[in-house]
Design an enzyme around this catalytic site. Structure first.
Site, PDB file in Angstrom:
ATOM      1  CD  GLU A 324      -2.626  -1.191   2.627  1.00 48.77           C
ATOM      2  OE1 GLU A 324      -3.622  -1.936   2.689  1.00 48.77           O
ATOM      3  OE2 GLU A 324      -2.218  -0.520   3.600  1.00 48.77           O
ATOM      4  CB  CYS A 325       0.597   4.334   0.295  1.00 44.76           C
ATOM      5  SG  CYS A 325       0.718   6.126   0.059  1.00 44.76           S
TER       6      CYS A 325
END
Length: 433
Positions: A324-325
């Protein structure tokens, strides 16, 4: 049934000082040898880290976009079960949600029946505070605004006018905080600073001492005392699958929802590792690479080639990995810093992340993927420079149901994107089917 002090620290608007008050109060209560449980309204994963440091506990997100009302009630009851005090920090202004009041601090206060303590920026304000207080007390009758703390107060005589306003409205004044620069939290481009140079313990103790001096904590605890929440049946039964789960956790990767990790513990063992300092992955059935500050550690991340190779081998051999991210950026071919310097990364995702021409992308996200409606939150300044060459496996929408240009990528059993997913109510493993 035993009683517990429950309070939600809300504000008339962002920037009123609710985070400073929350952190100081958490540390003050800890210093009084009370068992305190912090919560955070909304999806913020940085404020919760400050709560953890101030209370030496684990702060829990309460979010009615990411999860159901029953799930939020279960979380609150479960984590407050053995505590003396529960302190919930609100988000933005009291009634500010993603759709009018939906997802607001007020909605959480109503759902959980938590008394509200307002923080008001009283700079350049005297008796006019009465009109503001009256509006916040009477606008929505299903919540109980029991007290107020005034921030940025100029003098004792200034506070006298504010107390008169409280008396005429029927809200109890609990004290005030004078303007003092050394109790303000330093900021960074991505939320609050988590710099090593920022000595948090010293800061928290200073704010706690300041609050003990100016706020009537005993009265605050008294007017917010209630029957202890009842723990209901769990909203989702998770079967232990004896899985080995590994979570990246170091200076570069540390943004995650605590309840997501609790979910992994229900599935099996959880081990933490460092992409910065470890040479290879631990043995695992599932790997989680959360977001964080990889842009602050680009040299060290780029130079750890053996970890790159270990991750590539894991993915090429079918290993399940969610990134994520910042975790997704790390798996790209490279990351370019804001000055244009290019740092080679893991090179599983054949795309390039960049910090140049930074623009904030922020908001709730709903992902339609693999027959599931997945909820999450996006907050980043970086971007994928050649995203047009990458195909998304999901349709992604904002809180209003409007499709956005965010993407979810998949390569073999690697799933990656900018959205921080809240999976405590999901069948996580079904994402990889």
């Amino acid at each position: 049934m035993s009683k517990i002090s429950n309070l939600l620290i809300a504000a008339t608007s962002s920037g009123s000082g609710k985070t400073t008050l929350t952190l100081g109060l958490l540390r003050a209560l800890k210093n009084r040898q009370l068992e305190v449980q912090p919560f955070k309204c909304g999806p913020d994963y940085i404020d919760t880290k400050y709560h953890d440091l101030a209370s030496h506990g684990h702060s829990i997100n309460l979010d009615l976009f990411l999860s159901s009302p029953d799930h939020v009630k279960q979380l609150y009851a479960k984590h407050s079960a053995s505590k003396d005090v529960c302190v919930t920090e609100g988000v933005m202004g009291l009634f500010d949600g993603y759709d009018r009041m939906q997802g607001s601090s007020a909605q959480i206060a109503e759902l959980l029946d938590i008394p509200v303590v307002l923080v008001i920026n009283a700079k350049s304000m005297a008796y006019s505070a009465a009109a503001m207080l009256y509006g916040f007390k009477n606008f929505y009758k299903n919540i109980d605004v029991v007290g107020v703390v005034f921030n940025f107060v100029g003098s004792e005589s200034h506070y006298h006018f504010l107390k008169e306003a409280c008396k005429d409205v029927g809200i109890e004044p609990l004290g005030y905080l004078p303007k003092q620069a050394d109790i303000e939290i330093p900021s960074r481009h991505l939320g609050l600073s988590l710099d090593k140079e920022f000595c948090f313990d010293h800061f928290a103790d200073k704010v706690a001492s300041f609050i003990e001096k100016h706020i009537d904590i005993n009265r605050l605890l008294e007017i917010t005392k209630q029957e202890r929440p009842v723990v209901s049946l769990a909203d989702k039964k998770i079967t232990n699958k004896n899985l080995k789960n590994a979570v990246a956790y170091d200076e570069a990767f540390n943004f995650f929802y605590y309840e997501n990790i609790e979910y992994l513990k229900e599935l099996g063992d959880v081990t933490f590792f460092s992409p910065l300092w470890d040479k290879e992955l631990p043995k695992a059935d599932f790997i989680y690479l959360p977001g964080g500050y990889p842009e602050l550690h680009l040299s060290a991340l780029s130079e750890n080639k053996s970890m790159h190779e270990s991750i590539r081998n894991y993915i090429e051999n079918g290993g399940k990995l969610l990134a994520e991210c910042g975790g997704m950026m790390y798996l790209c071919s490279s990351i370019t810093d804001k000055d244009g310097n290019v740092y080679p990364m893991v090179d599983v995702l054949k795309q390039n992340a960049t910090m140049q021409q930074m623009r904030l992308k922020l908001g709730y996200r709903s992902l339609s993927y693999n027959g599931q409606n997945i909820k999450g939150h996006e907050f980043h300044y970086s971007k994928i420079a050649n995203a047009e060459n990458s195909i998304s496996i999901a349709k992604i929408y904002n809180a209003k149901g409007i499709e956005v240009d965010a993407k979810l990528f998949r390569y073999k059993n690697l799933i990656a994107g900018y959205t921080h997913i809240y999976w405590a109510q999901l069948d996580l493993l079904s994402l990889f089917e």
